[in-house]
Design a protein around this motif. Structure first.
Motif, PDB file in Angstrom:
ATOM      1  N   LYS A  88      25.059  39.011  48.076  1.00 24.17           N
ATOM      2  CA  LYS A  88      24.898  39.663  49.272  1.00 24.17           C
ATOM      3  C   LYS A  88      25.490  41.100  49.076  1.00 24.17           C
ATOM      4  O   LYS A  88      26.868  41.178  48.530  1.00 24.17           O
ATOM      5  N   ASP A  89      25.304  41.766  49.906  1.00 19.79           N
ATOM      6  CA  ASP A  89      25.945  43.164  49.981  1.00 19.79           C
ATOM      7  C   ASP A  89      27.209  43.189  50.403  1.00 19.79           C
ATOM      8  O   ASP A  89      28.218  43.954  50.020  1.00 19.79           O
ATOM      9  N   GLU A  90      27.663  42.033  51.093  1.00 20.31           N
ATOM     10  CA  GLU A  90      29.242  41.924  51.377  1.00 20.31           C
ATOM     11  C   GLU A  90      30.141  41.329  50.435  1.00 20.31           C
ATOM     12  O   GLU A  90      31.144  41.435  50.523  1.00 20.31           O
ATOM     13  N   GLU A  91      29.319  41.282  49.316  1.00 18.44           N
ATOM     14  CA  GLU A  91      29.999  40.596  48.167  1.00 18.44           C
ATOM     15  C   GLU A  91      30.263  41.839  47.062  1.00 18.44           C
ATOM     16  O   GLU A  91      30.938  41.432  46.144  1.00 18.44           O
ATOM     17  N   ILE A  92      29.964  42.936  47.447  1.00 20.05           N
ATOM     18  CA  ILE A  92      30.201  44.246  46.296  1.00 20.05           C
ATOM     19  C   ILE A  92      31.068  45.099  46.947  1.00 20.05           C
ATOM     20  O   ILE A  92      31.047  45.572  48.039  1.00 20.05           O
ATOM     21  N   PHE A  93      32.013  45.486  46.004  1.00 20.33           N
ATOM     22  CA  PHE A  93      32.812  46.660  46.437  1.00 20.33           C
ATOM     23  C   PHE A  93      32.987  47.480  45.469  1.00 20.33           C
ATOM     24  O   PHE A  93      33.038  47.317  44.115  1.00 20.33           O
ATOM     25  N   VAL A  94      32.838  49.003  45.677  1.00 19.79           N
ATOM     26  CA  VAL A  94      32.792  50.123  44.641  1.00 19.79           C
ATOM     27  C   VAL A  94      34.063  50.613  44.481  1.00 19.79           C
ATOM     28  O   VAL A  94      34.644  50.847  45.540  1.00 19.79           O
ATOM     29  N   THR A  95      34.771  50.752  43.132  1.00 19.39           N
ATOM     30  CA  THR A  95      35.928  51.281  42.769  1.00 19.39           C
ATOM     31  C   THR A  95      36.054  52.430  42.063  1.00 19.39           C
ATOM     32  O   THR A  95      34.984  52.732  41.285  1.00 19.39           O
ATOM     33  N   ALA A  96      37.063  53.228  42.334  1.00 11.84           N
ATOM     34  CA  ALA A  96      37.462  54.419  41.377  1.00 11.84           C
ATOM     35  C   ALA A  96      37.807  53.757  39.792  1.00 11.84           C
ATOM     36  O   ALA A  96      39.182  54.015  39.701  1.00 11.84           O
ATOM     37  N   SER A  97      37.108  53.125  39.140  1.00 17.86           N
ATOM     38  CA  SER A  97      37.312  52.819  37.827  1.00 17.86           C
ATOM     39  C   SER A  97      37.434  51.099  37.786  1.00 17.86           C
ATOM     40  O   SER A  97      38.139  50.495  38.846  1.00 17.86           O
ATOM     41  N   GLY A  98      37.243  50.677  36.707  1.00 14.06           N
ATOM     42  CA  GLY A  98      37.440  49.121  36.305  1.00 14.06           C
ATOM     43  C   GLY A  98      39.056  48.735  36.176  1.00 14.06           C
ATOM     44  O   GLY A  98      39.208  47.815  36.636  1.00 14.06           O
ATOM     45  N   CYS A  99      40.045  49.856  35.846  1.00 16.20           N
ATOM     46  CA  CYS A  99      41.099  49.554  36.034  1.00 16.20           C
ATOM     47  C   CYS A  99      42.003  49.361  37.528  1.00 16.20           C
ATOM     48  O   CYS A  99      42.529  48.560  37.620  1.00 16.20           O
ATOM     49  N   LEU A 100      41.452  50.120  38.240  1.00 15.25           N
ATOM     50  CA  LEU A 100      41.695  50.241  39.679  1.00 15.25           C
ATOM     51  C   LEU A 100      41.286  48.856  40.186  1.00 15.25           C
ATOM     52  O   LEU A 100      41.847  48.048  40.944  1.00 15.25           O
ATOM     53  N   ALA A 101      40.075  48.450  39.773  1.00 14.69           N
ATOM     54  CA  ALA A 101      39.346  47.188  40.335  1.00 14.69           C
ATOM     55  C   ALA A 101      40.335  46.061  39.936  1.00 14.69           C
ATOM     56  O   ALA A 101      40.705  45.189  40.900  1.00 14.69           O
ATOM     57  N   MET A 102      40.943  45.937  38.891  1.00 16.98           N
ATOM     58  CA  MET A 102      41.851  44.856  38.480  1.00 16.98           C
ATOM     59  C   MET A 102      42.975  44.912  39.189  1.00 16.98           C
ATOM     60  O   MET A 102      43.511  43.691  39.805  1.00 16.98           O
ATOM     61  N   TYR A 103      43.602  46.044  39.367  1.00 16.77           N
ATOM     62  CA  TYR A 103      44.665  46.078  40.257  1.00 16.77           C
ATOM     63  C   TYR A 103      44.527  45.653  41.707  1.00 16.77           C
ATOM     64  O   TYR A 103      45.252  44.963  42.268  1.00 16.77           O
ATOM     65  N   LEU A 104      43.570  46.120  42.307  1.00 17.40           N
ATOM     66  CA  LEU A 104      42.814  45.955  43.637  1.00 17.40           C
ATOM     67  C   LEU A 104      43.065  44.268  43.933  1.00 17.40           C
ATOM     68  O   LEU A 104      43.301  43.595  44.731  1.00 17.40           O
ATOM     69  N   ILE A 105      42.571  43.585  42.626  1.00 17.55           N
ATOM     70  CA  ILE A 105      42.023  42.193  42.812  1.00 17.55           C
ATOM     71  C   ILE A 105      43.323  41.556  42.914  1.00 17.55           C
ATOM     72  O   ILE A 105      43.628  40.563  43.736  1.00 17.55           O
ATOM     73  N   MET A 106      44.292  41.941  41.936  1.00 18.86           N
ATOM     74  CA  MET A 106      45.600  41.282  41.903  1.00 18.86           C
ATOM     75  C   MET A 106      46.413  41.577  43.276  1.00 18.86           C
ATOM     76  O   MET A 106      47.130  40.545  43.722  1.00 18.86           O
ATOM     77  N   GLU A 107      46.344  42.613  43.726  1.00 15.90           N
ATOM     78  CA  GLU A 107      47.199  42.913  45.069  1.00 15.90           C
ATOM     79  C   GLU A 107      46.658  42.050  46.226  1.00 15.90           C
ATOM     80  O   GLU A 107      47.320  41.730  46.973  1.00 15.90           O
ATOM     81  N   ALA A 108      45.338  41.802  46.001  1.00 18.10           N
ATOM     82  CA  ALA A 108      44.545  40.989  47.222  1.00 18.10           C
ATOM     83  C   ALA A 108      45.031  39.544  47.081  1.00 18.10           C
ATOM     84  O   ALA A 108      45.188  38.815  47.870  1.00 18.10           O
ATOM     85  N   ILE A 109      45.064  39.078  45.784  1.00 15.54           N
ATOM     86  CA  ILE A 109      45.074  37.409  45.592  1.00 15.54           C
ATOM     87  C   ILE A 109      46.558  37.007  45.461  1.00 15.54           C
ATOM     88  O   ILE A 109      46.833  35.782  45.900  1.00 15.54           O
ATOM     89  N   LEU A 110      47.476  37.865  44.987  1.00 10.61           N
ATOM     90  CA  LEU A 110      48.579  37.226  44.638  1.00 10.61           C
ATOM     91  C   LEU A 110      49.841  37.226  45.627  1.00 10.61           C
ATOM     92  O   LEU A 110      50.008  38.380  46.268  1.00 10.61           O
ATOM     93  N   ASP A 111      50.444  36.201  45.595  1.00  8.72           N
ATOM     94  CA  ASP A 111      51.736  36.205  46.368  1.00  8.72           C
ATOM     95  C   ASP A 111      52.773  36.325  45.153  1.00  8.72           C
ATOM     96  O   ASP A 111      52.860  36.175  44.108  1.00  8.72           O
ATOM     97  N   ASP A 112      54.090  36.956  45.877  1.00  7.60           N
ATOM     98  CA  ASP A 112      55.135  37.165  44.856  1.00  7.60           C
ATOM     99  C   ASP A 112      55.442  35.887  44.125  1.00  7.60           C
ATOM    100  O   ASP A 112      55.415  34.571  44.617  1.00  7.60           O
ATOM    101  N   GLY A 113      55.447  36.062  42.757  1.00  2.19           N
ATOM    102  CA  GLY A 113      55.525  34.764  41.863  1.00  2.19           C
ATOM    103  C   GLY A 113      54.628  34.191  41.475  1.00  2.19           C
ATOM    104  O   GLY A 113      54.609  33.071  40.527  1.00  2.19           O
TER     105      GLY A 113
END
Length: 387
Positions: A88-113
């Motif tokens: 679905k279109d809503e499942e796609i997000f364009v990023t400024a590099s794969g490295c930034l993609a990894m950071y964004l995912i971590m920031e989105a899913i992780l709680d401290d610890g």
């Protein structure tokens, strides 16, 4: 560096053997660089000309926050045409590099610890990307003797109440190995059983030599709990364009958008146009590039296995990297890398850069032509520890 104006989080030295070896290389003026995975090919003219024309036509402004709609459409077509996977279109997000993609995912899913299990040997930035998002990286070792497959019992033994996610990478940087479909199905079962998110780093999809690439997101019901990282850097020799994308459940994508708006706002518009032309013309652009890197990596593997105290798994399975076993030297990977640089003026990366289980190995990137690879291995054959 310790300084009152620097966050205490960064007082500890976070430099890696990779960075230190690169600094040492500046002492020589004839170094053959087999270290960084930056392909020597220039981005295909079709991509450059297309992006240039689009820039002249006005595609120089912010795009939609999730990315250029035409690019999102091309990504959907690619997954449908290549893997019969409906996105679905809503499942796609364009990023400024794969490295930034990894950071964004971590920031989105992780709680401290929260803990994130990392398939190791791993791409060097993974642990710090987890830590930047206040998570805890946990190394999951894989071994040459097991064909660098993920051992499911070993994986399960690392899971606890704080485990949130697992990062996998196939074809793998640095080992060049590919996870089998059977291994991925077992990982999927574990993810379901323990309610884990799987982050699948799919950066080298074009470079799967023994079998067609199978995306983890297409396994069973994994689409609902998988975040895919894609990049145009390696599959289209577009490292400097800094463009990638994420495929994830729509609720995660909405969170990614909120975070990204406060980091880079949107990915570069001209790079997004370049990515559109890359995908539309992949059947023309990719085959000669893949053939060239396959030729290089197979040549390098043959030469490595002719040098005493060095060996590598053959035939190579994927990427343009080789993970060279140098345990018979009796030295650690930093020492061997330094000796090769000092005596042969060839730059390699110590295996310890890629996790504890990477010790005893060197990584090379076959990002120079066969003539230069020949020169590099001719020099290495003369290094004292291999004679």
């Amino acid at each position: 560096m310790r300084h009152k104006f620097i966050s205490k989080r960064y007082w500890k030295d976070i430099s890696t053997p990779m960075g230190k070896v690169d600094e040492l290389a500046k002492n020589y003026n004839d170094v053959i660089n087999l270290s960084l995975g930056d392909p020597d090919w220039t981005t295909n003219k079709i991509i450059i000309d297309g992006a240039y024309s689009d820039a002249l036509a006005g595609h120089t402004k912010y795009t939609e926050f999730r990315g250029d709609p035409e690019l999102r459409t091309e990504i959907r077509k690619y997954y449908k045409d290549s893997f019969n996977l409906d996105l679905k279109d809503e499942e796609i997000f364009v990023t400024a590099s794969g490295c930034l993609a990894m950071y964004l995912i971590m920031e989105a899913i992780l709680d401290d610890g929260d803990e994130v299990i990392l398939q190791a040997p791993y791409f060097t930035p993974y642990p710090q990307q987890v830590e930047l998002a206040r998570g805890v990286p946990v190394e999951l070792p894989t071994y040459e003797e097991e064909d660098f497959q993920i051992d499911i019992g070993r994986l399960e033994s690392l899971i606890n109440e704080r485990t949130k996610a697992l990062v996998i990478n196939t074809p793998s940087n640095p080992t060049g190995n590919c996870l089998t479909v059977d291994t991925m199905k077992k990982i999927a079962d574990i993810a379901e059983r323990y309610d884990l998110i799987v982050i699948s780093d799919d950066i080298y999809t074009a470079f799967s030599y023994q079998h067609p690439f199978v995306p983890f997101v297409s396994i069973g019901n994994m689409k609902r709990r998988t975040c895919v990282i894609n990049s145009f850097s390696k599959d289209f020799t577009m490292t400097g364009w800094r463009i990638g994308n994420i495929i994830a459940p729509d609720y995660i994508v909405r969170t990614l958008q909120s975070i990204n708006e406060n980091v880079v706002f949107t990915a570069p518009s001209v790079s997004q146009r370049a990515a559109i032309h890359a995908l539309r013309n992949r059947s023309v652009i990719q085959p000669p590039m893949i053939d060239e890197y396959k030729k290089r990596v197979f040549y390098a593997a043959e030469r490595i296995n002719q040098i005493p105290k060095m060996h590598v798994i053959t035939p190579p399975k994927g990427t343009f990297y080789l993970f060279i076993n140098i345990r018979e030297t009796g030295l650690d990977s930093v020492e061997v890398s330094n000796v090769i640089l000092r005596e042969a003026h060839v730059l390699t990366i110590p295996g310890i850069s890629f996790g504890m289980c990477g010790e005893g190995y060197l990584r090379i990137a076959c990002t120079v032509n066969v003539d230069l690879l020949k020169e590099a291995f001719d020099r290495i054959e003369g290094v004292s520890i291999f004679r």
